[in-house]
Structures are given as C-alpha cells and as structure tokens.
Design an enzyme around this catalytic site. Sequence first.
Site, short mmCIF file in Angstrom:
data_model
loop_
_atom_site.label_atom_id
_atom_site.label_comp_id
_atom_site.label_asym_id
_atom_site.label_seq_id
_atom_site.Cartn_x
_atom_site.Cartn_y
_atom_site.Cartn_z
N HIS A 173 21.40 -5.89 -37.55
CA HIS A 173 21.15 -6.64 -36.31
C HIS A 173 19.85 -7.42 -36.49
O HIS A 173 19.79 -8.61 -36.23
CB HIS A 173 21.07 -5.67 -35.14
CG HIS A 173 21.08 -6.31 -33.80
ND1 HIS A 173 21.93 -7.34 -33.47
CD2 HIS A 173 20.34 -6.07 -32.68
CE1 HIS A 173 21.73 -7.70 -32.21
NE2 HIS A 173 20.77 -6.95 -31.71
N CYS A 182 24.35 -8.10 -26.49
CA CYS A 182 24.29 -8.64 -27.84
C CYS A 182 25.35 -8.06 -28.76
O CYS A 182 25.52 -8.53 -29.88
CB CYS A 182 22.90 -8.41 -28.43
SG CYS A 182 21.58 -9.15 -27.43
N HIS A 199 18.72 -15.55 -32.75
CA HIS A 199 19.55 -14.50 -32.16
C HIS A 199 20.59 -15.17 -31.26
O HIS A 199 20.26 -15.61 -30.15
CB HIS A 199 18.66 -13.54 -31.37
CG HIS A 199 19.37 -12.35 -30.83
ND1 HIS A 199 20.74 -12.24 -30.77
CD2 HIS A 199 18.89 -11.20 -30.30
CE1 HIS A 199 21.06 -11.08 -30.25
NE2 HIS A 199 19.96 -10.43 -29.95
#
Length: 439
Positions: free
Chosen positions: A347, A212, A388
Amino acid sequence: MKKIAAMEQHAVAIIGIGCTFAQSPDLKGFLKVLMRGINAVSDPPDTHRHLRDYLDPDPKRADHIYCNRGGFLPRLDFDPSEFGIPPSAIEATDTSQLLGLVVAKQALADAGYGDGGQSFDRERTSVILGVTGTQELVIPLGARLGHPIWRRALDEAGVPPAAADRVMQSISDSYVGWQENSFPGLLGNVVAGRIANRLDLGGTNCVVDAACASSMSALHLALMELTGERADMVLAGGVDTINDAFMHMCFSKSQILSPSGEIRPFSQDADGTLLGEGIGMVVLKRLADARRDGNRIYAVIKGLGSASDGKSQSIYAPRAAGQASALARAYHHAGVDPATVQMVEAHGTGTRVGDQVEFEALCEVFRKDQADNGNHCALGSVKSNIGHTKAAAGTAGLIKTALALYHKILPPTLKAMPTDTKLGVANSPFYINHALRPW
C-alpha cells in the site's frame, strides 16, 4: 494433488487491462511511467487551477489546504456520440462516469473483445468497481442550494436588492446548474451502471466503497462472481477522478498530506501522502476458460485475503494484526508459501505510521516458520509514481504487478532512499527496489 487441483479450479486470469493515471492516458503510457521510473506528481495543472486559491502553508488556517500537489489525470478526448450520450448531458455527468466508459472499452479491447474483436456472452459479463464517497458534482450542485444564506448575508450587509440579485446570479453562474440528468450524473453507482448500459453487459453491476481498499473489495466480489459461476467474465477495478478542493480539504485537515509535496514510501524523509486521480480496470476470467479461449494472460490471481482490525483506540489508527491476518489468509487461500514470493506491491502511502505498521505486518507473515533467506523480496509502492489514487489505489498496484509479471521486470520505487531506519529493512526478508531490474 487434490488440494492443488482445487486451487487451480478457483484461479482467475487477468486477460485485459485498461487504465489512465497521472501522465498516463492509457496502458502503454502507464507502462512507460513504471519502466522509466517517472515521477508523475506535479503542481496543479490548469485543469485544477482552482486548487491554487486554497493553498496556505499554515495547516491550521480555516478552509485552506497546506498542500495541493498530486497526481492529476492528463487531458483525454471524449466523444459523447461514441457512447450515445447527448452533448447537453455532459455538464451534468460526473467525470468518473465518462472516463469510466473510456477505460472499460480500453480494457475489453485489450482482452480481444473490442469493436471487431471476438464475440462474448454479454449476459454473463459483470461490472464491479471500487468507487468512494462523494462524487465531484455533489459539491457544486449542493453549493447552489446555499442561496438563502447568501441572500440573508447580503441583506444584513445593507446591499440594495438589485445589486444583491446581480451578486447572487454571479455566484450561481459559477456552479454547474441542476437539470434532468443531474441526479444520475452525480451518483457513484452509475459509474458501473453506465458501463453496463452503454456497453450492453447483462451481468451484475455495482460499486463498493471500502475507502482506499475499494478496488480490492471490488476484486473480491469479482472473484466470488467467477468462482461461484454467476458470471463468465468480470470487468473489475477502481475509479477515482476527484482531486478537487473538497478532497484535499479532507486529507489536509486530517494532516495526512505531505507538507513537502512529495510522497516517499518507506523513506526516512517520508512526511505524508499525496492525492492522485486514476482509473484502472482488469478483465477477469476463470483460468481454465481463459486457456480454453486462447486469451492472453497477464497474470493469475490464486487467492485474496480480507480482514478488519476489530476494536481499537481510533478508527484512523491502522493495526498490524489486522493487516497480517489479511495477508496470511491470502497466501493460505492461494496455497503459496511467502518464502517463494519475490515481489510485493505494498500500500505504501508515504505516511510514517502507516508504512511502519504495514511493514510490521509483512514481516510477521513472511518471517513465520521460515528460514532466514536474506533480503529476497522486492518491496515497492506505485504511489511514489502517481500519488495515492484512493478508490483506484489497489487496482493501480494490481496492474503494476501484473505488468511486472508479464514483462518479467521489477519496476523501481521512487524517493524511498534513505530508507526509514525504524523499519529495519536490512534485517528483514525485503529490500526496496530503487531501479528497473530484470525478473
């Protein structure tokens, strides 16, 4: 003064942006999502209707997923002739490669280097992108190779050979077929390679996989290209167009997805994340060069910090110490006092443990050697809007922050109320920004 001059010398400007995310075909659409606080998360659209076949609320049911909601890309027009791609090769070319071309062209045009725009040194222009793991065509192409298993199962079931042939052909026809273009069409590194090839760019082209953090790692390499004067301009970002059953299965069996189907960063009601598709790219130049060339400057990158967690109990478990190290290094390299920072794009995945660890790391860095300035820094997460986006997650946050700076706004973070009491936000340097505010 020498230290400040050295930092200015290593500063890099964002001079162009291209992107597509859920309900955002382009940069204008993404800005609308941010400013209006639009929740672009949805049930699977018709383009992803196959996800409905795998849904089962029981998280333990084999080969099924308990959540299929997410941030899905809108339909986008693609003209293969515009990029010199034979129409016959489209089926054998990954979506990320095709849409990567579209967004790369958007970004260059936004920077003033589109068709009919300013000329630039193509030999000194690099393409560095975050691209993770398996691309979408690997699964169907690999599935076709199961035909010996299908044949044995049909034979053992006593299915007559003629009927077995028809069944096998029907299964094969359900998957995309192998052809000459399949090999380059399924490779992640060709996402960057195809952009360099079709847009005639002669600098470095590569992709980086850091899960990620992939697009942030791509940015890291891009900054080194520029500060090391190996390139004069870099197209950097992240590409992730995979919200398929395989990717949902990975996150579902890890029990990371939200059972309620909503992503709520830093909220008391947070119960997991949701997957998003997205592509985001920024055009970067050394700040001095951007000023010299009269480029529009969205924002300036003064430093980047990276770190690993080191040895820990589990490869899945995040550690606040590792995240705090990366933050501290970033502010040190930038020569910026965290006490002066008024917005942090986190995040913020919507997983309780992940958000708590991240918040702990932020507080450690922002409280160190500081007087109590109260809740002076807005904390947000674009994942509340678009999900996400995995390999593109860092770039989505970077673009949001650059737009916030350029337009002097603080975009809202959605679904964060009530805030998780375990975070202790009221006694921290942060506040969760719930509404659009002037900056």
